[in-house]
Design a protein around this motif. Structure first.
Motif, PDB file in Angstrom:
ATOM      1  N   PHE A 179       0.856  -1.144  -0.214  1.00 27.25           N
ATOM      2  CA  PHE A 179      -0.099   0.006  -0.169  1.00 27.25           C
ATOM      3  C   PHE A 179       1.002   1.398   0.072  1.00 27.25           C
ATOM      4  O   PHE A 179       1.715   1.291   0.879  1.00 27.25           O
ATOM      5  N   LEU A 180       0.652   2.049  -0.931  1.00 31.05           N
ATOM      6  CA  LEU A 180       1.677   3.342  -1.132  1.00 31.05           C
ATOM      7  C   LEU A 180       0.732   4.397  -0.578  1.00 31.05           C
ATOM      8  O   LEU A 180      -0.397   4.880  -1.006  1.00 31.05           O
ATOM      9  N   HIS A 181       1.445   5.149   0.266  1.00 26.15           N
ATOM     10  CA  HIS A 181       0.776   6.243   1.028  1.00 26.15           C
ATOM     11  C   HIS A 181       1.367   7.606   0.807  1.00 26.15           C
ATOM     12  O   HIS A 181       2.860   7.681   0.893  1.00 26.15           O
ATOM     13  N   ASP A 182       0.785   8.770   0.234  1.00 23.52           N
ATOM     14  CA  ASP A 182       1.344   9.984   0.102  1.00 23.52           C
ATOM     15  C   ASP A 182       1.381  10.777   1.328  1.00 23.52           C
ATOM     16  O   ASP A 182       0.741  11.701   1.573  1.00 23.52           O
ATOM     17  N   ALA A 183       2.116  10.162   2.375  1.00 20.31           N
ATOM     18  CA  ALA A 183       2.189  10.649   3.716  1.00 20.31           C
ATOM     19  C   ALA A 183       3.691  10.385   4.331  1.00 20.31           C
ATOM     20  O   ALA A 183       4.574   9.601   3.641  1.00 20.31           O
TER      21      ALA A 183
END
Length: 470
Positions: free
Chosen positions: A177-181
């Motif tokens: 899961f890729l998170h822009d965080a």
């Protein structure tokens, strides 16, 4: 036979494994701190300083001799002979016709890789034979190895036409899961997962890991990084392994770590949260989650794509991180071995960035010149050249100064030595410029910054410098 590994922790773990196969009389660890590590083990067993010192010294001395046929060691214990260090003639005698296993070959920086490959080339001319292993080796690095071995290479890999091997290649062990965080923004999700699963959190920087630990600290939460004293780190690693191997009734719900976890401890967690890093590093981190495929479903891997570029660029080339993000599978997809291999190939399609390639070439040239022009007995100054390769210093935290002085006064030097903390040369020079170091008369640098057994060394928080002569 020489079994080569990148870290002391992995060396000692492999030593115990090989002793189980071949017996204690056949296997010995060899690295720069082996006597101290052996002393710690014997001291825990006997509880008496002199007895532990006797056995540790005896075994460490035997490790230096052509005595035990199987040595587990760092690459620098091989490279050093090409610098002409004391006893290099004996060292070469032992290398001739040897069998060399280089495990985790991907784990070295470009400079060390250059020294290793040039050494491999020279040892090959001395009749050496090699087994080189990695689950995450980029194509360009494999091509370099092939070149240094004059293309005389047998490539062994899993066969997709074999039923069992195909299952290993295609079974997904992870779902990413890729998170822009930022990783620091994931504290609440980490806590949520930790209520039911064992969570591994991996930061790229020690300070970042310490800050996460402060936010997550509680029962069952552990922190592991490179800026603990040797004694504290050994104790933490043993405790973590005991818990995960169900040899201890204590709980472990969250382990916060840095890159030290990638190729050291043989552990398996259920969920991973990590800051983005080059693909080979990410795959190594993923290998610490659902490590043996023991989970019914693929383990969740949460990768945080936002990071402090100024700080992280000192650790990883930005080009590789951006290539990693661009080549990553879509968020929510499962990842098997074949997909991971494609991700790695796409990340390193252009090889190392120029800075790393130059470091590789400079190291290889250095090794060539030493052998051709300077390898002779009794050459002075060679120790300085060799130890310049290690960009680390060992320092004594001011909080441990009284304990260090007490142990030294009692002659318990190995216990005193376990209070030292390894730091990178850049940090050492910064502390020195800031007036936060004093050198003792025994040559040990005291650093006047915070240190606790829970957090390790915290260079951002100065301690009040002492005024007495050390």
């Amino acid at each position: 036979m020489f079994y080569v590994l990148p870290t002391h922790a992995s060396i000692h773990a492999m030593t115990e494994t090989l002793k189980g196969l071949f017996g204690a009389e056949a296997v010995t660890p060899v690295h720069s701190r082996v006597q101290s590590a052996l002393f710690t083990r014997y001291f825990e067993e006997f509880g008496e300083y002199e007895e532990a010192l006797h056995f540790a010294t005896e075994e460490a001395q035997l490790a230096k001799l052509v005595h035990k046929p199987l040595k587990v060691l760092t690459p620098f214990q091989i490279v050093k002979w090409f610098f002409g260090l004391k006893r290099f003639e004996i060292g070469f005698t032992e290398l001739v016709g040897g069998l060399f296993i280089f495990d985790e070959i991907h784990a070295y920086d470009a400079h060390t890789a250059g020294l290793i490959m040039e050494s491999i080339k020279l040892i090959r001319d001395m009749g050496g034979r090699f087994l080189i292993m990695s689950a995450t080796i980029p194509d360009f690095l494999f091509d370099k190895l092939t070149k240094y071995l004059d293309h005389d290479v047998t490539h062994i890999e899993l066969d997709p036409t074999d039923k069992e091997e195909n299952r290993l290649l295609t079974k997904p062990r992870h779902r990413i899961f890729l998170h822009d965080a930022k990783l620091e923004d994931m504290v609440e999700p980490i806590k949520k997962y930790a209520r039911q699963r064992k969570v591994l959190v991996i930061a790229n920087r020690v300070g970042q890991a310490q800050n996460l630990y402060r936010k997550l600290a509680g029962p069952g939460v552990y922190l592991l990084h490179s800026r603990f004293s040797h004694g504290d780190r050994n104790q933490k690693e043993r405790k973590i392994l005991q818990i995960l191997r169900k040899q201890s009734a204590e709980a472990l719900q969250i382990l916060i770590a840095t890159q030290v976890i990638e190729v050291s401890l043989d552990v398996s967690f259920e969920v991973l949260f990590t800051e983005v890093a080059p693909t080979d590093d990410l795959l190594q981190r993923m290998g610490r989650v659902n490590r043996y495929g023991e989970m019914e479903k693929p383990a969740e891997v949460h990768i945080c794509l936002s990071y402090d570029a100024d700080k992280v660029s000192a650790i990883y080339p930005q080009r590789l991180i951006q290539s990693t993000i661009s080549a990553a599978p879509p968020s929510g997809d499962t990842v098997n071995f074949l997909q991971a291999a494609t991700w790695l190939k796409d990340t390193y399609r252009e090889g190392w960035p120029d800075k790393e390639e130059n470091a590789f070439q400079e190291a290889a040239t250095l090794c060539q010149n030493l052998v051709k022009n300077h390898l002779r007995p009794l050459r002075r100054g060679v120790e300085d050249e060799f130890f310049d390769l290690f960009q680390t210093f060992e320092v004594l935290p001011s909080a441990r100064l009284a304990e260090y002085e007490s142990l030294s006064a009692e002659g318990k030097l190995l216990q005193a030595d376990n209070l030292l903390v390894p730091i990178r040369s850049g940090l050492w020079h910064k502390l020195r410029r800031d007036g936060l170091t004093n050198r003792r008369t025994d040559g040990v640098d005291v650093v006047w910054v915070k240190y606790t057994s829970d957090l390790g060394l915290v260079p951002e928080e100065p301690d009040e410098p002492g005024t007495r002569i050390l």
